[in-house]
Design a protein around this motif. Structure first.
Motif, PDB file in Angstrom:
ATOM      1  N   ALA A  86       1.718  -1.582 -11.206  1.00  0.00           N
ATOM      2  CA  ALA A  86       0.080  -1.616 -11.882  1.00  0.00           C
ATOM      3  C   ALA A  86      -0.954  -1.124 -11.384  1.00  0.00           C
ATOM      4  O   ALA A  86      -1.673  -0.357 -12.309  1.00  0.00           O
ATOM      5  N   ALA A  87      -0.376  -1.164  -9.715  1.00  0.00           N
ATOM      6  CA  ALA A  87      -1.887   0.141  -8.997  1.00  0.00           C
ATOM      7  C   ALA A  87      -1.791   1.326  -9.720  1.00  0.00           C
ATOM      8  O   ALA A  87      -1.966   2.267  -9.726  1.00  0.00           O
ATOM      9  N   HIS A  88      -0.147   1.545  -9.539  1.00  0.00           N
ATOM     10  CA  HIS A  88       0.551   2.769  -9.927  1.00  0.00           C
ATOM     11  C   HIS A  88      -0.378   3.520 -10.938  1.00  0.00           C
ATOM     12  O   HIS A  88      -0.263   4.611 -11.519  1.00  0.00           O
ATOM     13  N   VAL A  89       0.453   2.258 -12.108  1.00  0.00           N
ATOM     14  CA  VAL A  89       0.131   2.961 -14.015  1.00  0.00           C
ATOM     15  C   VAL A  89      -1.642   3.085 -13.816  1.00  0.00           C
ATOM     16  O   VAL A  89      -2.414   4.034 -14.292  1.00  0.00           O
ATOM     17  N   VAL A  90      -3.136   2.380 -13.297  1.00  0.00           N
ATOM     18  CA  VAL A  90      -3.866   2.416 -13.075  1.00  0.00           C
ATOM     19  C   VAL A  90      -4.761   3.077 -12.640  1.00  0.00           C
ATOM     20  O   VAL A  90      -5.211   4.314 -13.831  1.00  0.00           O
ATOM     21  N   LEU A  91      -3.841   3.975 -11.012  1.00  0.00           N
ATOM     22  CA  LEU A  91      -4.109   5.626 -10.610  1.00  0.00           C
ATOM     23  C   LEU A  91      -3.901   6.271 -11.927  1.00  0.00           C
ATOM     24  O   LEU A  91      -4.254   7.939 -11.781  1.00  0.00           O
ATOM     25  N   VAL A  92      -2.885   6.323 -12.382  1.00  0.00           N
ATOM     26  CA  VAL A  92      -2.171   7.177 -13.125  1.00  0.00           C
ATOM     27  C   VAL A  92      -3.318   7.890 -14.432  1.00  0.00           C
ATOM     28  O   VAL A  92      -3.296   9.086 -15.483  1.00  0.00           O
ATOM     29  N   GLU A  93      -3.456   6.463 -15.097  1.00  0.00           N
ATOM     30  CA  GLU A  93      -3.970   6.176 -16.355  1.00  0.00           C
ATOM     31  C   GLU A  93      -5.606   6.879 -16.107  1.00  0.00           C
ATOM     32  O   GLU A  93      -6.601   6.776 -17.326  1.00  0.00           O
ATOM     33  N   SER A  94      -6.053   6.258 -15.252  1.00  0.00           N
ATOM     34  CA  SER A  94      -7.710   6.827 -14.662  1.00  0.00           C
ATOM     35  C   SER A  94      -7.667   7.772 -14.589  1.00  0.00           C
ATOM     36  O   SER A  94      -7.006   8.627 -13.726  1.00  0.00           O
ATOM     37  N   SER A  95      -8.431   8.335 -13.871  1.00  0.00           N
ATOM     38  CA  SER A  95      -8.999   9.477 -13.390  1.00  0.00           C
ATOM     39  C   SER A  95      -8.979   9.429 -11.776  1.00  0.00           C
ATOM     40  O   SER A  95      -7.798  10.734 -11.177  1.00  0.00           O
ATOM     41  N   GLY A  96      -7.949   8.550 -11.523  1.00  0.00           N
ATOM     42  CA  GLY A  96      -7.632   8.796  -9.270  1.00  0.00           C
ATOM     43  C   GLY A  96      -7.805   8.218  -8.811  1.00  0.00           C
ATOM     44  O   GLY A  96      -7.824   9.077  -7.404  1.00  0.00           O
ATOM     45  N   LEU A 156       0.873  -1.235   0.136  1.00  0.00           N
ATOM     46  CA  LEU A 156      -0.175  -0.067  -0.172  1.00  0.00           C
ATOM     47  C   LEU A 156       0.864   1.325   0.293  1.00  0.00           C
ATOM     48  O   LEU A 156       0.460   2.108  -0.310  1.00  0.00           O
ATOM     49  N   ASP A 157       1.681   1.351   1.176  1.00  0.00           N
ATOM     50  CA  ASP A 157       2.322   2.365   0.552  1.00  0.00           C
ATOM     51  C   ASP A 157       3.299   2.507  -0.409  1.00  0.00           C
ATOM     52  O   ASP A 157       4.164   3.749  -0.767  1.00  0.00           O
ATOM     53  N   HIS A 158       3.785   1.900  -0.624  1.00  0.00           N
ATOM     54  CA  HIS A 158       4.261   2.083  -2.879  1.00  0.00           C
ATOM     55  C   HIS A 158       3.504   2.294  -3.732  1.00  0.00           C
ATOM     56  O   HIS A 158       4.000   2.554  -4.509  1.00  0.00           O
ATOM     57  N   ILE A 159       1.710   2.795  -3.539  1.00  0.00           N
ATOM     58  CA  ILE A 159       0.901   3.165  -4.539  1.00  0.00           C
ATOM     59  C   ILE A 159       1.161   4.146  -4.339  1.00  0.00           C
ATOM     60  O   ILE A 159       0.931   4.865  -2.753  1.00  0.00           O
ATOM     61  N   PRO A 160       1.690   5.320  -4.778  1.00  0.00           N
ATOM     62  CA  PRO A 160       1.443   6.747  -4.471  1.00  0.00           C
ATOM     63  C   PRO A 160      -0.259   7.250  -4.386  1.00  0.00           C
ATOM     64  O   PRO A 160      -0.376   6.848  -5.151  1.00  0.00           O
TER      65      PRO A 160
END
Length: 384
Positions: A330-340, A29-33
């Motif tokens: 992978a979770a970070h990419v999803v947040l960056v490429e989506s609305s977050g 969790l801590d590694h997901i900005p």
């Protein structure tokens, strides 16, 4: 030489598995900005975090597993078995290293987002792979978020003689480790990273937490128990945890920071994680003392169903940790490429933990299946 250490009780200590599983979840969790869910992790409420817990439990577990073997079967056997485990962890690191580089590089090129290569420190690798790959195998080049396993490998790799000495002079060994910690902080010792800088986790400093975990397993907790159970420890410990909470929250709140004298605030912020600041180390020690005081090894709650997923992740820690590093990007990419959006942050966090847990249950099932004895086939007599 007679052993002065107290060997831990045989049998699995579920507290270790529980907290190691929670630490793996916290690291993920801590590694997901920019993720609201990582507000549930301990780093937001005190000086230490999941990394401290992971290294302490690793030291505790190494002593727990290999100390008896070294005493009963000799130093050579114990050291060889320990180094065999180091090799397994190194192989896992190399496997994760290659996959992680491929994951980041592929995503960066596919989405045309060069910020991924900068944010995760792989631009140099993409431009000139050969030296970066070699330095990665030497543990000197590390993409972002891949700092814990190299530290773990180094600490375990040099641990056989330390464990041998700790079995005979546990307090002296801990004192020597503390001296190295203090000297590393005073003289600025660290290990060079590639292509520039130093290790994010200074092994000369973090070795003390690892050694402290081993000392704790080999009778240290029993020695400290009168103090741990004292009213003085309770009052001072609660006071220090509250102080750490205020200092940590002040870094996130301008209103609270304005109430604290700048000299006091500046002494604790930013939190010196690289060199394991004394206030950070003390925070974790207080936390460990409270766990021992409030959560005995035979606590019935450890059998509760709600704790089983975390315990299972702790029992398959290496695989779960590696998966968490891969999934956090992978979770970070999803947040960056989506609305977050907040709901997306919650979904990717839950899905990631569920996938880590599923992997842990699969690995447990697979290992048990490998150990299952083959059923003997009945012998059929053939008439001649």
């Amino acid at each position: 030489m007679k052993s002065l250490a107290t060997l831990p009780t045989k049998g699995r200590d579920l507290r270790l598995d529980l907290f190691r599983g929670v630490a793996n979840w916290g690291i993920f969790l801590d590694h997901i900005p920019n993720n609201i869910v990582n507000w549930v992790t301990t780093r937001n409420y005190g000086f230490s975090d999941a990394a401290d817990l992971f290294i302490f439990i690793s030291g505790y577990t190494v002593a727990f597993v290999f100390a008896r073997m070294m005493l009963e079967r000799g130093f050579i056997i114990g050291a060889s078995r320990l180094l065999k485990r180091v090799w397994q962890i190194y192989v896992a690191h190399v496997f994760l290293f290659v996959l992680y580089l491929a994951e980041i590089g592929y995503v960066a090129q596919s989405y045309g987002n060069s910020s991924f290569t900068d944010d995760f420190n792989i631009r140099g690798f993409l431009a000139n792979p050969a030296p970066f790959l070699f330095e990665g195998l030497m543990l000197r080049f590390k993409p972002v978020n891949m700092d814990v396993l190299p530290l773990y490998i180094v600490l375990m790799g040099v641990f056989p003689p330390i464990l041998w000495l700790m079995l005979r002079r546990p307090n002296m060994t801990l004192a020597a480790s503390a001296l190295l910690y203090l000297m590393a902080r005073y003289f600025g010792w660290n290990v060079a990273a590639y292509p520039t800088g130093v290790w994010y986790f200074n092994p000369f400093a973090w070795q003390f937490l690892f050694t402290f975990g081993a000392w704790f397993a080999l009778g240290g907790s029993a020695q400290a128990m009168p103090f741990i159970r004292s009213r003085t420890a309770l009052v001072l410990g609660i006071g220090y945890l509250l102080f750490a909470l205020v200092m940590t929250m002040a870094a996130r709140s301008d209103e609270l920071r304005a109430l604290i004298p700048p000299d006091i605030y500046g002494a604790f912020n930013p939190n010196d994680k690289t060199n394991l600041a004394p206030y950070r180390l003390l925070h974790f020690v207080v936390f460990a003392f409270f766990v021992v005081r409030l959560l005995p090894r035979d606590w019935p709650g450890l059998e509760w169903r709600m704790f089983r997923p975390a315990i299972k992740c702790g029992q398959q820690s290496l695989e779960v940790f590696c998966a968490g590093i891969f999934l956090s990007f992978a979770a970070h990419v999803v947040l960056v490429e989506s609305s977050g959006a907040t709901w997306i942050q919650i979904v990717v966090s839950i899905v990631g933990i569920l996938m880590m847990t599923a992997l842990a249950y699969y690995r447990s099932w697979s290992k048990n299946a490998d150990k299952a004895p083959a059923k003997s086939k009945p012998i059929v007599a053939v008439a001649g």
